[in-house]
Design a protein around this motif. Structure first.
Motif, short mmCIF file in Angstrom:
data_model
loop_
_atom_site.label_atom_id
_atom_site.label_comp_id
_atom_site.label_asym_id
_atom_site.label_seq_id
_atom_site.Cartn_x
_atom_site.Cartn_y
_atom_site.Cartn_z
N GLU A 186 0.85 -1.18 0.00
CA GLU A 186 0.00 0.00 0.00
C GLU A 186 0.89 1.23 0.00
O GLU A 186 1.79 1.38 0.83
CB GLU A 186 -0.90 0.00 1.23
CG GLU A 186 -2.00 1.05 1.18
CD GLU A 186 -3.06 0.86 2.26
OE1 GLU A 186 -3.88 1.78 2.42
OE2 GLU A 186 -3.04 -0.20 2.91
N VAL A 187 0.67 2.11 -0.97
CA VAL A 187 1.44 3.36 -1.07
C VAL A 187 0.50 4.54 -0.86
O VAL A 187 -0.70 4.37 -0.60
CB VAL A 187 2.16 3.45 -2.44
CG1 VAL A 187 3.22 2.37 -2.55
CG2 VAL A 187 1.18 3.33 -3.59
N VAL A 188 1.03 5.75 -0.97
CA VAL A 188 0.27 6.96 -0.59
C VAL A 188 -1.08 7.06 -1.31
O VAL A 188 -2.12 7.25 -0.68
CB VAL A 188 1.10 8.22 -0.89
CG1 VAL A 188 0.29 9.47 -0.60
CG2 VAL A 188 2.38 8.21 -0.06
N ASP A 189 -1.07 6.88 -2.63
CA ASP A 189 -2.31 7.07 -3.40
C ASP A 189 -2.89 5.79 -3.96
O ASP A 189 -3.72 5.84 -4.86
CB ASP A 189 -2.06 8.06 -4.55
CG ASP A 189 -1.68 9.44 -4.04
OD1 ASP A 189 -2.30 9.89 -3.07
OD2 ASP A 189 -0.75 10.04 -4.60
N GLY A 190 -2.44 4.65 -3.48
CA GLY A 190 -2.96 3.40 -4.02
C GLY A 190 -2.13 2.20 -3.63
O GLY A 190 -1.81 2.01 -2.46
N TYR A 191 -1.72 1.42 -4.65
CA TYR A 191 -1.02 0.17 -4.39
C TYR A 191 0.11 -0.03 -5.40
O TYR A 191 0.03 0.43 -6.56
CB TYR A 191 -1.99 -1.02 -4.50
CG TYR A 191 -3.17 -0.94 -3.57
CD1 TYR A 191 -3.10 -1.45 -2.27
CD2 TYR A 191 -4.36 -0.35 -4.00
CE1 TYR A 191 -4.19 -1.36 -1.43
CE2 TYR A 191 -5.46 -0.26 -3.15
CZ TYR A 191 -5.36 -0.76 -1.87
OH TYR A 191 -6.44 -0.68 -1.02
N LEU A 192 1.12 -0.73 -4.95
CA LEU A 192 2.19 -1.19 -5.84
C LEU A 192 2.19 -2.71 -5.78
O LEU A 192 2.39 -3.31 -4.72
CB LEU A 192 3.56 -0.65 -5.38
CG LEU A 192 4.77 -1.19 -6.14
CD1 LEU A 192 4.71 -0.80 -7.62
CD2 LEU A 192 6.07 -0.70 -5.51
N SER A 252 11.02 -8.87 -12.81
CA SER A 252 9.69 -8.64 -12.25
C SER A 252 8.84 -7.76 -13.15
O SER A 252 9.33 -7.11 -14.09
CB SER A 252 9.79 -7.97 -10.87
OG SER A 252 10.43 -6.71 -10.98
N ALA A 253 7.55 -7.76 -12.86
CA ALA A 253 6.58 -6.84 -13.47
C ALA A 253 5.94 -6.05 -12.33
O ALA A 253 5.33 -6.65 -11.44
CB ALA A 253 5.53 -7.59 -14.25
N ALA A 254 6.12 -4.74 -12.33
CA ALA A 254 5.61 -3.89 -11.26
C ALA A 254 4.49 -2.99 -11.80
O ALA A 254 4.66 -2.35 -12.84
CB ALA A 254 6.72 -3.05 -10.66
N VAL A 255 3.36 -2.98 -11.11
CA VAL A 255 2.20 -2.21 -11.55
C VAL A 255 1.74 -1.29 -10.41
O VAL A 255 1.60 -1.74 -9.27
CB VAL A 255 1.03 -3.14 -11.96
CG1 VAL A 255 -0.15 -2.31 -12.46
CG2 VAL A 255 1.49 -4.13 -13.01
N THR A 256 1.53 -0.03 -10.74
CA THR A 256 1.00 0.94 -9.78
C THR A 256 -0.49 1.13 -10.02
O THR A 256 -0.92 1.35 -11.16
CB THR A 256 1.73 2.29 -9.91
OG1 THR A 256 3.13 2.10 -9.74
CG2 THR A 256 1.24 3.27 -8.85
N LEU A 257 -1.27 1.05 -8.95
CA LEU A 257 -2.72 1.21 -9.02
C LEU A 257 -3.16 2.38 -8.16
O LEU A 257 -2.50 2.72 -7.16
CB LEU A 257 -3.43 -0.06 -8.52
CG LEU A 257 -3.06 -1.40 -9.14
CD1 LEU A 257 -3.64 -2.53 -8.31
CD2 LEU A 257 -3.58 -1.47 -10.56
N ASP A 258 -4.31 2.97 -8.53
CA ASP A 258 -4.88 3.98 -7.65
C ASP A 258 -5.79 3.28 -6.62
O ASP A 258 -5.90 2.06 -6.60
CB ASP A 258 -5.63 5.05 -8.43
CG ASP A 258 -6.84 4.51 -9.20
OD1 ASP A 258 -7.32 3.40 -8.87
OD2 ASP A 258 -7.31 5.20 -10.13
#
Length: 324
Positions: A273-279, A296-302
């Protein structure tokens, strides 16, 4: 293997071709064979052009169709005939085609010995095949072939015999590395009481030890095999579909994640969990190193689980381990 090694093997294959009296007697044919083995030794990696379509496309296609079962039969005439004509060796076109075929096949065989693997049995199967016996750069093979090439360039009168010896030793070395791999694999499978198919390994650069991953069912065990001893380093949970968190599920349609699953075999996922969503980070456990997993495959979500950005590939320098 790495590009430098493939090109070096192209040079030494041209040196080996000097054992053919026709090649040794005609300079134009020598030039044609050298050009053909150099290009043939690199030809399967022409798929690197897929980088222009982005990292996801590259992961999907690298070492795929250009390394497939019919590929050598296509590369050999496609490169061999024009090279023979351009070098004025049209009379010996089939000789040039044959050495091009050798170069392409040797490239694919060496890549098969690496842990990254190849889809060399397409179109029969799209499965990634890997023998896990050689690192990306093998210092012993490189040193042996480089020494032979330097002797040839220095006009050593018996260079052909040296090339024949080097390729005979190369065949023995590859067989020995594969045999050692099988022995270690059996010992690891016996240690964990499982089938050999549930264990994958990575050779270290100098070959004195092996990294391994063992599929325990719900977890992966990672560690080293060195000096006849199993040294387990960590256990990581598997990314099982039924136990995925919602942010992880939300990334499954992302292009990078789909490309990652197309290639990867031992998968671990981490949701932060990050500031504005998820990593969400999907990692291939096969390539772990010092508790890190650089592929790896890294995806940032809101917060609403919409994909904001994604990234796939290696988070390491080419000269850093693991060497795949």
């Amino acid at each position: 293997m790495d590009t430098g090694s493939h090109l070096l093997f192209g040079v030494t294959l041209a040196g080996l071709a000097m054992a053919d009296p026709a090649v040794a007697a005609h300079p134009e044919l020598q030039h044609a064979v050298l050009a053909a083995t150099l290009l043939g030794s690199h030809a399967p990696d022409f798929d690197s052009v897929m980088r222009l379509r982005g990292p996801s496309a590259y992961i999907r296609h690298h070492r795929g169709l250009t390394h497939s079962l019919p590929a050598p039969l296509a590369w050999a005439p496609l490169l061999g005939f024009p090279i023979a004509w351009l070098c004025g060796a049209g009379e010996w076109s089939w000789t040039v085609v044959l050495w091009t075929l050798f170069a392409v096949c040797f490239h694919i065989v060496l890549d098969l010995f690496n842990a990254y693997g190849v889809q060399c049995l397409r179109p029969i199967t799209r499965k990634w095949l890997h023998l896990d016996a050689l690192p990306l750069f093998d210092p012993y093979l490189f040193a042996g072939h480089a020494a032979a090439a330097l002797l040839w360039l220095s006009s050593y009168p018996h260079a052909v015999l040296v090339f024949m010896l080097v390729y005979a030793l190369t065949a023995v070395y590859l067989a020995w590395r594969l045999a050692v791999n099988r022995v270690v694999l059996r010992k690891l499978a016996a240690h964990y009481g499982m089938d050999e198919a549930n264990v994958t390994m990575l050779p270290t650069l100098l070959g004195a030890s092996w990294q391994y991953v063992a599929d325990l069912g719900d977890e992966y065990a990672t560690g080293y095999f060195k000096g006849g001893r199993v040294d387990e380093a960590a256990q990581l949970p598997k990314a099982k579909p039924e136990s995925l968190e919602e942010p992880a599920k939300a990334t499954m349609a992302a292009a990078g994640v789909r490309a990652f699953h197309h290639f990867s075999e031992r998968v671990h996922v981490k949701v932060q969990e990050v500031v504005d969503g998820y990593l969400v980070t999907w990692s291939d456990v096969r390539f772990w190193h010092q508790r890190g997993m650089p592929f790896s495959a890294a995806v940032t979500l809101d917060r609403n689980l919409n994909v904001l950005s994604e990234q796939i590939g290696w988070n390491k320098k080419s000269w850093q381990p693991p060497f795949v």
